[in-house]
Structure formats: C-alpha cells, structure tokens
Enzyme design. Structure first.
Site, short mmCIF file in Angstrom:
data_model
loop_
_atom_site.label_atom_id
_atom_site.label_comp_id
_atom_site.label_asym_id
_atom_site.label_seq_id
_atom_site.Cartn_x
_atom_site.Cartn_y
_atom_site.Cartn_z
N HIS A 9 0.83 -1.20 0.00
CA HIS A 9 0.00 0.00 0.00
C HIS A 9 0.87 1.25 0.00
O HIS A 9 1.87 1.32 0.70
CB HIS A 9 -0.90 0.02 1.25
CG HIS A 9 -2.06 -0.91 1.16
ND1 HIS A 9 -3.16 -0.80 1.97
CD2 HIS A 9 -2.28 -1.97 0.36
CE1 HIS A 9 -4.03 -1.76 1.67
NE2 HIS A 9 -3.52 -2.49 0.70
N TYR A 58 -8.43 5.21 8.60
CA TYR A 58 -8.50 5.54 10.03
C TYR A 58 -9.56 6.62 10.17
O TYR A 58 -9.43 7.69 9.58
CB TYR A 58 -7.15 6.07 10.52
CG TYR A 58 -6.08 5.01 10.67
CD1 TYR A 58 -5.87 4.36 11.88
CD2 TYR A 58 -5.27 4.65 9.60
CE1 TYR A 58 -4.90 3.39 12.04
CE2 TYR A 58 -4.28 3.67 9.75
CZ TYR A 58 -4.11 3.05 10.96
OH TYR A 58 -3.14 2.08 11.11
N PRO A 114 -2.81 0.11 19.61
CA PRO A 114 -2.65 -0.35 18.24
C PRO A 114 -2.85 0.70 17.14
O PRO A 114 -2.59 0.42 15.97
CB PRO A 114 -3.72 -1.45 18.11
CG PRO A 114 -4.71 -1.15 19.17
CD PRO A 114 -3.98 -0.48 20.28
N LYS A 124 2.10 -0.29 15.36
CA LYS A 124 3.53 -0.38 15.64
C LYS A 124 3.97 -1.61 16.43
O LYS A 124 5.17 -1.91 16.48
CB LYS A 124 3.98 0.88 16.42
CG LYS A 124 4.01 2.12 15.57
CD LYS A 124 5.04 2.02 14.46
CE LYS A 124 4.83 3.04 13.39
NZ LYS A 124 4.98 2.56 12.03
N TYR A 138 4.70 6.40 10.04
CA TYR A 138 3.82 5.25 9.77
C TYR A 138 4.53 4.19 8.94
O TYR A 138 4.41 3.00 9.20
CB TYR A 138 2.56 5.75 9.03
CG TYR A 138 1.46 4.70 9.00
CD1 TYR A 138 0.65 4.50 10.11
CD2 TYR A 138 1.27 3.90 7.88
CE1 TYR A 138 -0.33 3.52 10.10
CE2 TYR A 138 0.29 2.93 7.86
CZ TYR A 138 -0.51 2.74 8.97
OH TYR A 138 -1.47 1.77 8.98
#
Ligand code: FAD
Ligand code: DHB
Length: 393
Positions: free
Chosen positions: A75, A204, A296, A300, A387
């Site tokens: 992605h 998200y 979460p 990570k 990220y």
C-alpha cells in the site's frame, strides 16, 4: 528431570521469538524456543496486519519473506476520515517512495514456524517457562513445564520474547526495573469478515460516535475495528449492531456502506502504553511486547518487536562469535530510543482519533490536529514517515 543445554533460550513463539530463532539459526548459533500455547493457537491468533518498509526487508533478509512477497498487499497511502469526509495521506510520495505491506501477523508466525521445523532446530509448543535463574552468574537456567514432564535448560543468554506481563520481565528484581504506563478510556472491538473490502487503502476514521478502522487481509477478507468503551463486552455487540455502527462511522458520500459478510473472528482489546526500563538484566534480554506495549492505532506493536529482534540478533552475534560486548551493553539504550519514538507516535495517533464524549476541549484539539495532518505538508510528512518506517528512522 530432563536437562538441555543451548546458547540462547528463547521464551515465546510470537513474531519476536520466532524471528530471533530464525536469524540465529542462519548464523549457526544454537537456540531453543519454548511456547506455552499450542501451535494451532499461535498460528490462528489474529492480531497485527501492517508491516513497515524496513521490517519487510528484515523478514526478506531472514529468508522468511517468500509467501509475504507473493500474498502481501503493498500500500502506498492511507485515508484519514473525519466528519464523514476522507483525506488521503500519500505515504510513498511523502516518505521517499517507501510503502507498507498488509500481511497478517498469523501468516508471519506460520511462515516462521514452518522454517523452524524445516531446519530441524528445536521449538517446543505447550511448554511453559516457569522460572529463570542465574541471570547474573556464569550461566543462566530456565525451568520449563511440558506435557512430558519438567525440563531444565542451561544457557548463555535468555531472550524474553514472552509478551505482556510474562515470566521474563517478572524475573528482573523490582528494584532494577521501572515500568511507565498509561491506560486509555477506550478499547478496540476487532472483527475479521469474509467480505471483499470496499476500500483499497486502510481508513483511520474519527466519528462523533467513536473510532473506526477499515483494514483488510486479502482481496476477499476484511479486517475492521470499532472503538468501544473499556467495560463493553462482545455479548453487547451482535453482528447486526457491529455492521450498523461501522456503516454509521465510516460512511461518506462516495462509500455509503462497508461490504458485509460472515464474521469469522472477533475480540476486544484494551488500549494501553507500557515501557519497561531497562530491557536487559544480566543474561536476560527483553524484546517485543515483553518490554513495551503500544496502543494499536499506529500499527507499531509487531514492527517494534521485530525491530528489537534485529538489534538483539546483531548484539548476540557480536558477543558469541567475536566476544565483543559493545552491542549487548548498548542494547537497552539503543532500543529504548526507538521504543519511545513509537510510543509517542502511537499516543499521537490514538489521541487524535478517539473522541471523548464529555470533553469538548479535547475534541476541539483532536479536530485541529486532524486538520493540521491533512493541510500541512510538514505534518503529513511526519505522519507518513513514522507510519511507513519508524523502526528504521
Ligand atoms: P506475542 O505475540 O505476545 O508473543 C509472546 C508469546 O510468548 C506468546 O505466544 C505467549 O503465549 C508466549 N509466552 C508467554 N509466557 C510464556 C511462558 N512463560 N513460557 C512460554 N511461552 C510464553 N502490531 C503491529 O505492528 N501492526 C498492527 O497492525 C497491529 N495491530 C494489532 C491489533 C490488535 C487487535 C492487537 C491486539 C495487537 C496489534 N499489534 C499490531 C500488536 C502486535 O500484535 C504485538 O505487538 C505482537 O504480537 C508482539 O509480538 P511478541 O512476539 O513480542 O509477543
Ligand atoms: C491493523 C491493525 C492496526 O492496529 C492498525 O493500526 C492498522 C491495521 C490490521 O489489523 O489490519
């Protein structure tokens, strides 16, 4: 009592313990892995799904990436969704072309167990480590309870890869260990569903009813999460209620509903942050969740666990093959710098995306942070870099 001897005794066959065993085995260093649960249990445990750029490389370098390269989904962006509008964070454009790979933790574990059995190196399931001794003497010993009886193992080093509140961190005298902890007033209800995802990238989402996350495992399996109160139980969440709430929180004009299908797994996970300091005591090294927990929201946990193992592997090789102490002596400090960065990022993501029902000041700050994350190139770059590859920064 049966007696065994090895160079490195590894407690736990999660991603951390299995990866350490794989790396040591390739370097010709003996290890034995003990796991208290069954093989079926660890291979089915549904948890993480997002693997960072540098950790993908580590898995490949360890010779464990063959299936991940075939089946993992690469992605290049994620969506931040709030007030029912989506905003794309172009991860690869902002982070030097790097990407993330979506590949389930259970698959990583299956691949590593398969390699371990294939190599003939020892891995015992249903084998619980009950005591660790001699950590500051010339040799450490661990006691293991197995279905065939108790086993005593002598070793040079113990790798505590046994997850949260395990026997490893409990074996460090309390006067030598500091625990820093934060709990959050929400949990995640996660489901795995046989439904083709209605999105190509992870979403998200912050909605006034709470957090939601749209993720996936394959072109036909979706992984979704809902932020819930910490005292809620699965009994309160029928399939109908889960789908209805996901649809309310995730809806936009372009994606009015998620795609539904049979729910094949569900669980509720509490959210917390923990850091144990230091990560070494004599012959014992903590790695992964045994040393630290992150909520979460930043994806990570597994990445951090494998990042520790990368350091621990180099340190053990330097010591065992070249009698060089430098890396084992700096192990804890080197890891903790990265760990605190991951704690900061996970805390930032968590606090930005979970609304609080009785705190309009906090909610105003959260919206301001989200607007900054999408309108400021500097802010979105920091988010993207953290990220995609925090463990290699
Ligand atoms: P674990 O996987 O917990 O393994 C420890 C093992 O030790 C266990 O198998 C346990 O049975 C065994 N054990 C414990 N005590 C003993 C004993 N005395 N003797 C023998 N064996 C013992 N992380 C990410 O990077 N990305 C994500 O997207 C992500 N999403 C997540 C979503 C959810 C819902 C959850 C719950 C976690 C998520 N994580 C994520 C976190 C990630 O799953 C963990 O950080 C990861 O499992 C840590 O690996 P580990 O090997 O350190 O510990
Ligand atoms: C997944 C889990 C996470 O914690 C996250 O931040 C993103 C994705 C997942 O399970 O797919």
């Amino acid at each position: 009592m049966k007696e065994l001897r090895t160079q490195v005794a590894i407690i736990g066959a999660g991603p951390a313990g299995l990866m350490l065993g794989q790396l040591l085995q390739r370097e010709g260093i003996d290890s034995i892995i003990f796991e208290r649960r069954s093989r079926e249990y660890v291979e089915r445990r549904v948890r993480a799904g997002v693997i960072e750029h540098g950790i993908v490389q580590l898995i490949n370098d360890a010779g464990a990436g063959e299936r991940m390269q075939r089946e993992g989904l690469v992605h290049h962006g994620i969506e931040l969704r709030f007030d029912n509008v989506s905003h794309r964070i172009a991860l690869s454009d902002l982070a030097d072309g790097k990407s993330i790979t979506v590949y389930g933790q259970a698959e990583v574990v299956k691949d590593l167990v398969g390699l371990r059995y294939g190599s003939g190196a020892p891995l015992y399931f249903d084998a619980e480590v009950t005591a660790i001794e001699g950590l500051t003497s010339d040799e450490a010993t661990i006691q293991v309870s197995t279905p065939e009886g108790d086993v005593r193992v002598s070793c040079q080093y113990v790798a505590g890869c046994d997850g949260t509140f395990g026997v490893a961190s409990r074996s460090i005298p309390t006067s030598e260990l500091r625990r820093h902890e934060r709990t959050y007033p929400y949990s995640w209800l996660g489901i795995l569903a046989e439904a083709a995802p209605a999105t190509e990238e992870l979403i998200y989402c912050r909605h006034q009813n709470g957090f939601a996350l749209y993720s996936l495992r394959s072109p036909s399996v979706s992984r979704l999460y809902l932020g819930v109160r910490p005292d809620e139980t699965l009994d309160e969440w029928s399939d109908e209620r889960i789908w209805a709430e996901l649809n309310v929180r995730l809806a936009t004009e372009e994606m009015p509903s998620v795609s539904q299908g049979p729910i094949i797994e569900r669980s509720i996970t509490a959210m917390r942050s923990i850091v144990n300091e230091p990560m070494r005591y004599g012959r014992l090294f903590l790695a992964g969740d045994a040393a630290h927990i992150v909520p979460p929201t930043g994806a990570k946990g597994m990445n951090l666990a494998l990042g520790d193992v990368r350091e621990l592997f180099s340190a053990l090789v330097a010591k065992i093959t070249h009698n060089d102490d430098r890396l084992i002596d700096s192990y804890s400090q080197t890891c903790l710098e990265r760990v605190w960065r991951a704690e900061e990022f996970s805390y930032y993501m968590t606090q930005m995306l979970h609304p609080l029902f009785d705190d309009e000041f906090e909610n105003g700050v959260q919206r301001a942070r989200l607007r900054q994350a999408i309108t400021s190139r500097e802010a979105s770059t920091v988010l993207a870099r953290n990220y995609v590859d925090l463990n290699s920064l």
